[in-house]
Design an enzyme around this catalytic site. Structure first.
Site, PDB file in Angstrom:
ATOM      1  CG  ASP A 495      -1.870  -1.167   1.258  1.00  0.00           C
ATOM      2  OD1 ASP A 495      -2.089  -1.760   0.193  1.00  0.00           O
ATOM      3  OD2 ASP A 495      -2.376  -1.496   2.345  1.00  0.00           O
ATOM      4  CE  LYS A 568      -5.968   7.311   9.129  1.00  0.00           C
ATOM      5  NZ  LYS A 568      -6.039   5.926   9.666  1.00  0.00           N
ATOM      6  CG  ASP A 789      -3.945   3.980  -2.429  1.00  0.00           C
ATOM      7  OD1 ASP A 789      -4.773   3.051  -2.381  1.00  0.00           O
ATOM      8  OD2 ASP A 789      -3.891   4.878  -1.559  1.00  0.00           O
TER       9      ASP A 789
END
Length: 856
Positions: A495, A568, A789
């Site tokens: 990842d 985040k 991704d």
């Protein structure tokens, strides 16, 4: 069974879908037998009468004959056809393209016939289909009007309950034209030919702009066509990877999902623990009733006067929490509960599809997922339910079909993969492997006794993927010839580290931001969220200790709340162009989760935290933020309407900085050049409107806003589809339907074009990176799957894939992407002035090749 007539399916969708099916069937028959025979063969004679009348806007006045009955009255047939039945095909019998109105009306007529036919079938003990009538309020022409709507639903009776409860009932919600295939998909030859052998599908899933892209594919340059075919070739390669069901995990998932309470286990609790939705309604009985039980008198709102400089202006009613009546409280709570129940039911049905689909697909030795892509080039499996881009349950139940030996380093990558799935991805690779070794007993217990054991796997973030990995590690370590010889099918993931910011940092050569997202080598992985958090905390501490004013007070209240989780979501969505208001709402949601009561104080603290977070992010990614701002400016210039004034200000992009350019370029006066003929599109009204005829108005001083269009590193031409939507009311035999019409002739939505361009452009870059990596990996004989991704392959191939994906990232960003984009825009819009490309930082892209944690 092809038309999806299910519970809750909106009638607009049904009418249009059924109408398009009939149009296709009519044209196929017409090519072979002629128009008259096509009209006769399409359906029974009575059906033809209804469809002919519906096509001309007439409601049938005679009873409809059921499908299974025949009639000797040939006048019904000759009343429909335009030529004798025995007429031969002629050049005039080319395929007809029906208008939206015709398609919807004929579709509605067909649905009406289906409903009537089923109602007459005595074997089903009564009707099972019905039209649920409803009303909604819609603003039409500045006035609020009641609009009658309808949903094609199913009657709940004994027969239907039996059908729904049957083992095959889940098939009713899955269309056969999106199921996985049992043979390799048909290669994509062009945008409308590929994937399935007989069903026609489009390679690009988009509304409104597809004909623009199709026109480029058909009429573009030879290089554009070749590049498009290269992209379609990679799409075909992704669809040719064979998959199979991971049976041990699928059996556990099926057992947990289908089991009820037993003396030893509470399966509702287990389902909740592994992330499965509840199978029971979450709405309390007290809220299922229509009226609340009132135990206190109703509170009345009190009028309050609002005063201004000219005295009393208006009188309005104000409410606070204590003045809300019990009925209002009940209605709000009931609304929230019903919304949650609706979401739970949708998740439950989706899980049911996945579990039962895995059971059926497990009977196949292999199957394939045909792929399509969105307008940015991002690839997706066409099947919507059980596929590797789904959630944890779907991913855990899937494996590659081909098994490959683990080799020397395969077991190490399996253990690192397990640590990543358990959330231990902020430590080094060696530490992740050691962490798994410390939990070896839990790994083996999970693999051997997933239900009756300690259930360690259920406590992890991705439980079913963890279970699948535990089983593979246990099997590999038990192999009699050693783990190196164990044949493994499980995909291992690599990842990206906040991949969107990685691309932004690479485009702007942002050294500071690039280091935060692991574009440079380091002994341990950098965490961009912690980096932003540290900057926010430092700012808040400094303000809190100053001891002056309201800001110091807010900082003191915020300081204990500053942690990684607070920032985040805002950092993650900054790639997608999150606004200040959106970021404030995200942070306020985190405060609400921590027990902060609603009120002015929570809002003020959230605002202050948003300012600090956005400021820290801008400092950390200064060069990347400049790239984002430049992309938005280019989109704003292209998508707006401009009127050039003769003798207007001449702006030289080399002499005017971006701030000054933006200030002046949003003026009606911009620099002028030899302007090519500009074309204004206007839709005609009434009858011509339906045909979408376009009037071209020549004005050398006029620029009509255009959608953003660019070419990806793969050579694919992307066009943003954000245009205004036209709305049309169509009267059918069932109801009046409101249809949204997407057309290239409608004006663009400038605000959406601007706000969406930066994230869409970055997504087109990451899609090019994924496709280039897939092309190289599959060409080398690896099995490869991509989830934007996140790149997947066998454990034995991870090291080789890591080299390829780093090489392809450097290859993509070594191209002058922003300079090419600017040149492309200037070539297409020579009369517009675009700002200079922002200055780059000093990041060395070659460092990516040696960065262990770039993808890990």
């Amino acid at each position: 069974p092809h038309p999806k007539i299910n519970v809750g399916m909106n009638a607009v969708v049904d009418n249009y879908r059924v109408g398009k099916i009939l149009e296709k069937q009519y044209n196929v028959t017409k090519k072979v037998l002629g128009a008259s025979a096509a009209a006769t063969a399409m359906l029974s004679l009575s059906t033809q009468r209804t469809i002919h009348q519906a096509k001309h806007g007439k409601v049938p006045s005679t009873p409809v004959v059921p499908f299974e009955e025949d009639t000797e009255d040939e006048s019904l047939c000759y009343g429909v056809v335009e030529h004798p039945i025995n007429s031969e095909p002629s050049p005039a019998t080319d395929s007809e393209s029906w208008s939206v109105t015709t398609v919807v009306k004929i579709g509605a007529a067909m649905i009406s016939l289906i409903v009537r036919a089923v109602e007459r079938d005595a074997t089903l003990n009564g009707a099972i289909l019905k039209i649920d009538r409803a009303e909604r309020i819609e603003k039409v022409g500045g006035r609020y009007t009641k609009i009658k709507t309808g949903v094609l639903g199913m009657r709940r009776d004994g027969v239907l309950d039996e059908l729904i409860s049957s083992p095959r009932a889940w098939r009713g919600g899955t269309s056969a034209d999106t199921m996985p295939t049992i043979i390799p998909p048909k290669p994509w030859e062009d945008l409308n030919s590929g994937a399935f052998q007989m069903i026609k599908k489009s390679a690009i899933r988009a509304k409104g702009n597809f004909r623009e892209v199709e026109g480029i594919f058909d009429n573009g340059t030879a290089k554009q066509k070749e590049d498009f075919r290269d992209t379609l070739s990679v799409l075909s390669m992704l669809g040719n990877i064979p998959w199979t069901i991971n049976r041990p995990v699928a059996m556990v998932a099926h057992h947990i999902w289908t089991s009820d309470k037993s003396n030893r286990r509470d399966y509702d609790t287990i389902r909740n623990q592994v992330g499965m939705p509840s199978q029971k309604s979450i709405v309390p009985e007290s809220l299922q009733k229509n009226e609340p039980m009132l135990s206190e008198p109703l509170a009345r709102a009190t009028p309050t006067e609002t005063h201004g400089s000219l005295g009393p202006l208006t009188v309005k009613f104000s409410h606070n929490a204590s003045q809300i009546s019990p009925i209002q409280k009940f209605e709000r709570k009931q609304k929230d509960q019903k919304k949650a129940e609706s979401e739970r039911y949708s998740l439950m049905r989706d899980m049911d599809y996945k579990i039962h689909m895995a059971r059926d697909l497990s009977q196949l030795s292999e199957f394939y997922y045909p792929h399509s892509m969105d307008f940015r080039g991002r690839a997706y499996p066409m099947h919507p339910h059980l596929q590797h881009m789904g959630g944890d349950v779907a991913r855990g139940m899937l494996s590659f079909k081909r098994a490959k030996p683990l080799g020397e380093r395969g077991l190490r990558w399996l253990k690192i993969h397990l640590a990543n799935l358990c959330g231990e991805n902020k430590i080094s690779l060696d530490e992740r492997e050691e962490w798994v070794q410390r939990h070896a007993d839990d790994v083996w217990d999970s693999a051997e006794r997933p239900i009756d054991g300690r259930r360690w796997w259920m406590q992890q973030e991705e439980p079913f993927q963890v279970l699948a990995t535990c089983i593979e590690i246990r099997n590999a370590e038990m192999h009699p010839n050693g783990p190196e010889q164990y044949l493994c099918r499980l995909p291992v993931h690599q990842d990206g580290s906040c991949n969107g910011l990685q691309h932004y940092a690479a485009m702007g050569r942002d050294a500071l931001g690039g280091a935060a997202v692991n574009l440079t080598s380091a002994e341990h992985p950098n965490d961009v969220y912690s980096k932003v958090m540290d900057r926010v905390k430092a700012k808040v501490e400094k303000t809190a200790t100053s001891g002056e004013g309201r800001m110091s007070e807010l900082a003191s209240k915020l300081l204990p709340e500053v942690n990684r989780k607070l920032v985040k979501q805002t950092v993650m969505t900054s790639v997608y162009g999150v606004t200040w208001i959106g970021a404030r709402d995200q942070i306020e949601s985190r405060l609400r989760e921590r027990g902060w009561p609603a009120g002015l104080e929570r809002r003020e603290v959230a605002r202050y935290a948003t300012d600090m977070t956005m400021s820290g992010l801008a400092e950390l990614f200064q060069d990347a933020r400049n790239v984002m701002a430049w992309l938005g400016t280019c989109a704003s210039i292209t998508s707006k309407n401009w009127k050039f004034e003769k003798g207007g200000i001449e702006i030289d992009p080399e002499e005017v900085d971006e701030k000054e350019f933006r200030k002046r370029s949003f003026n009606p006066m911009v620099r002028t050049r030899d302007v090519e003929m500009c074309k204004q599109r206007e839709l005609h009204s009434n009858a011509d409107r339906e045909k979408e005829e376009i009037e071209w108005v020549d004005d050398p001083n006029l620029h009509i806003g255009q959608p953003m269009r660019w070419t990806t590193p793969m050579g694919m031409v992307c066009v943003q589809p954000y245009r205004k939507v036209d709305n049309k009311k169509i009267n059918t035999v069932l109801q009046t339907i409101s249809v949204d019409i997407h057309s290239e002739a409608l004006p663009v939505v400038s605000a959406k074009q601007r706000s969406a361009f930066a994230p869409n452009y970055v997504h087109s870059i990451d899609s090019a990176h994924m496709m280039k990596t897939a092309e190289e990996c599959i060409g080398r004989g690896m099995d490869f799957a991509g989830v934007h991704d996140s790149f997947w392959t066998h454990p034995c191939s991870v090291d080789e894939m890591n080299v390829v994906l780093r090489d392809k990232f450097v290859e993509v960003h070594k191209e002058p992407l922003l300079e090419k984009l600017k040149a492309e825009l200037e070539e297409r819009h020579p009369h517009l002035a675009f700002p200079p490309v922002p200055k780059f930082g000093d990041l060395d892209l070659e460092e990516v090749r040696n960065s262990t944690y770039f993808f890990s």
